[in-house]
Write an enzyme that holds these catalytic residues in place. Structure first.
Site, PDB file in Angstrom:
ATOM      1  N   LYS A 154       0.868  -1.175   0.000  1.00 27.92           N
ATOM      2  CA  LYS A 154       0.000   0.000   0.000  1.00 27.92           C
ATOM      3  C   LYS A 154       0.905   1.224   0.000  1.00 27.92           C
ATOM      4  O   LYS A 154       1.696   1.433   0.924  1.00 27.92           O
ATOM      5  CB  LYS A 154      -0.889  -0.006   1.238  1.00 27.92           C
ATOM      6  CG  LYS A 154      -1.760   1.234   1.329  1.00 27.92           C
ATOM      7  CD  LYS A 154      -2.742   1.139   2.482  1.00 27.92           C
ATOM      8  CE  LYS A 154      -3.605   2.380   2.554  1.00 27.92           C
ATOM      9  NZ  LYS A 154      -4.554   2.316   3.656  1.00 27.92           N
ATOM     10  N   LYS A 190      -2.187  -1.501  -3.767  1.00 25.49           N
ATOM     11  CA  LYS A 190      -3.049  -0.321  -3.693  1.00 25.49           C
ATOM     12  C   LYS A 190      -2.213   0.939  -3.804  1.00 25.49           C
ATOM     13  O   LYS A 190      -1.206   1.033  -3.103  1.00 25.49           O
ATOM     14  CB  LYS A 190      -3.775  -0.350  -2.347  1.00 25.49           C
ATOM     15  CG  LYS A 190      -4.673   0.812  -2.095  1.00 25.49           C
ATOM     16  CD  LYS A 190      -5.282   0.674  -0.733  1.00 25.49           C
ATOM     17  CE  LYS A 190      -6.060   1.933  -0.449  1.00 25.49           C
ATOM     18  NZ  LYS A 190      -6.591   1.977   0.878  1.00 25.49           N
TER      19      LYS A 190
HETATM   20  C1  PBG Z   1      -7.082   3.563   5.616  1.00 27.80           C
HETATM   21  C2  PBG Z   1      -7.592   3.297   4.240  1.00 27.80           C
HETATM   22  C3  PBG Z   1      -7.464   4.206   3.191  1.00 27.80           C
HETATM   23  C4  PBG Z   1      -8.108   3.640   2.090  1.00 27.80           C
HETATM   24  C5  PBG Z   1      -8.587   2.383   2.487  1.00 27.80           C
HETATM   25  N1  PBG Z   1      -8.256   2.186   3.834  1.00 27.80           N
HETATM   26  C6  PBG Z   1      -6.909   5.582   3.140  1.00 27.80           C
HETATM   27  C7  PBG Z   1      -5.610   5.873   3.722  1.00 27.80           C
HETATM   28  O1  PBG Z   1      -4.725   5.029   3.841  1.00 27.80           O
HETATM   29  O2  PBG Z   1      -5.444   7.036   4.092  1.00 27.80           O
HETATM   30  C8  PBG Z   1      -8.202   4.315   0.757  1.00 27.80           C
HETATM   31  C9  PBG Z   1      -9.175   3.792  -0.220  1.00 27.80           C
HETATM   32  C10 PBG Z   1      -9.456   4.683  -1.356  1.00 27.80           C
HETATM   33  O3  PBG Z   1      -8.836   5.746  -1.577  1.00 27.80           O
HETATM   34  O4  PBG Z   1     -10.372   4.328  -2.114  1.00 27.80           O
HETATM   35  N2  PBG Z   1      -6.944   2.564   6.489  1.00 27.80           N
END
Ligand code: PBG
Length: 327
Positions: free
Chosen positions: A195, A248
């Protein structure tokens, strides 16, 4: 004379269909849904047209509509009031927590559903970070027991797949142990393996009002410049007991999706995130792009790169727009 004429395999729709290498089916998709406490309300998210935050009663209707379209997998994210947020994210494992009630509610109404959760502190944290904060630092090992409690509460509520999304070290193994010690050996883990610290999460943070209160997430989310590090994360997640690996965001990271697919036997998922959705919606609304075609091409490219599963805000539209739920 030309011996090879690749165009012959493109000469009719039927032949093109016959030689199609990649297909996206609704069964490959997971639809993210946002839930808030209350009754009879839905709030639009301005940066995510067509996506809303629903109160539980309306969320059940949304799930039902999707199920009728053949879309049966969902990842649920809670929008929590500020008054319930604290440093320990303690609301996340409170048994009266509306998120856990909604999970129970969906599972009892729709036995065929597959529900995935978000295991991370940020929606419940007064600091807006994914880890426990002390003197402005994110403390890895103080975060793990919190994730363990949150994961157990979600498993007890009936979640099929837990989604640790915080990028703390050792979290998959920690959560796996807590689950197994408490008899939840059958609860799966889809790890957010690679991520990245991405600008494409902006609209999601609007949806949950979960932006960090200070700093950024670069001490835990990955550097967009790095690729080998994704392999380190994948090896660890696999060793720690993950059932699925996830990359991601998706579009800027198709090479990473491909890399994990080539280097692991686990199913690979990709999260087609909020900013990717918002960009296409905006261009479509302006008439600058053919929205339907671009959406299908986007999903196809993520699948072709190696994703078995795609988490995407396009899931419901895809299910509505495709015949028999696939292309
Ligand atoms: C946080 C989380 C995020 C997303 C999913 N879980 C945002 C972040 O890490 O700040 C983002 C998903 C998206 O942008 O569609 N635990």
């Amino acid at each position: 004379m030309m011996q090879q004429r690749p165009r012959r395999n493109r000469k009719s729709e039927t032949i093109r269909e016959m030689v199609t290498e990649t297909r996206v089916s609704v069964s490959n998709l997971i639809f993210p849904l946002f839930v808030m406490d209350g009754m009879g309300k839905q709030t639009k998210i301005s940066s995510m047209p067509n996506i809303a935050r629903f109160t539980p009663d309306l969320l059940y209707t949304e799930v039902e509509e999707c199920m009728n379209l053949g879309l049966k997998s969902f990842v649920i994210f809670p929008a929590v009031e500020d008054a319930l947020k604290d440093k320990e994210a303690s609301y996340s494992w409170d048994p009266d927590n509306f998120y856990l009630k909604v999970i129970r509610g969906i599972k009892s109404r729709f036995p065929e559903v597959c529900l995935m959760s978000d295991v991370a502190m940020d929606p419940y944290s007064s600091d807006g970070h994914d880890g426990y904060v002390e003197n402005g630092e994110i403390i890895n090992d103080l975060t793990l027991p919190i994730l363990g409690k949150m994961a157990l509460a979600q498993a007890e509520a009936g979640i099929d797949i837990l989604g640790p999304s915080d990028m703390m070290d050792g979290r998959v193994g920690f959560i796996r142990n807590v689950l197994d010690e408490n008899g939840f050996t059958g609860t799966s883990i889809m790890s957010y393996t690679a991520k990245y610290a991405s600008a494409y999460y902006g609209p999601f943070r609007d949806a949950l009002d979960s932006a960090p209160k200070f700093g950024d997430k670069k001490t835990y989310q990955m550097n967009p410049a790095n690729k080998r590090e994704a392999l380190i994360e994948a090896e660890l997640d696999e060793a720690e007991g993950a059932d699925f690996l996830m990359v991601k965001p998706a579009l800027c990271y198709l090479d990473i999706i491909h890399l994990l697919k080539e280097n692991s036997h686990l199913p690979v998922a990709a999260y087609n995130v909020s900013g990717e959705y918002a960009m296409l919606k905006a261009a479509g609304e302006k008439g600058w792009i053919n929205y339907d075609k671009a959406m299908l091409e986007m999903l196809l490219s993520i699948k072709r790169a190696g994703a078995d599963i795609i988490l995407t805000y396009f899931a419901k539209e895809f299910a509505m727009k495709t015949k028999n739920g696939s292309v």
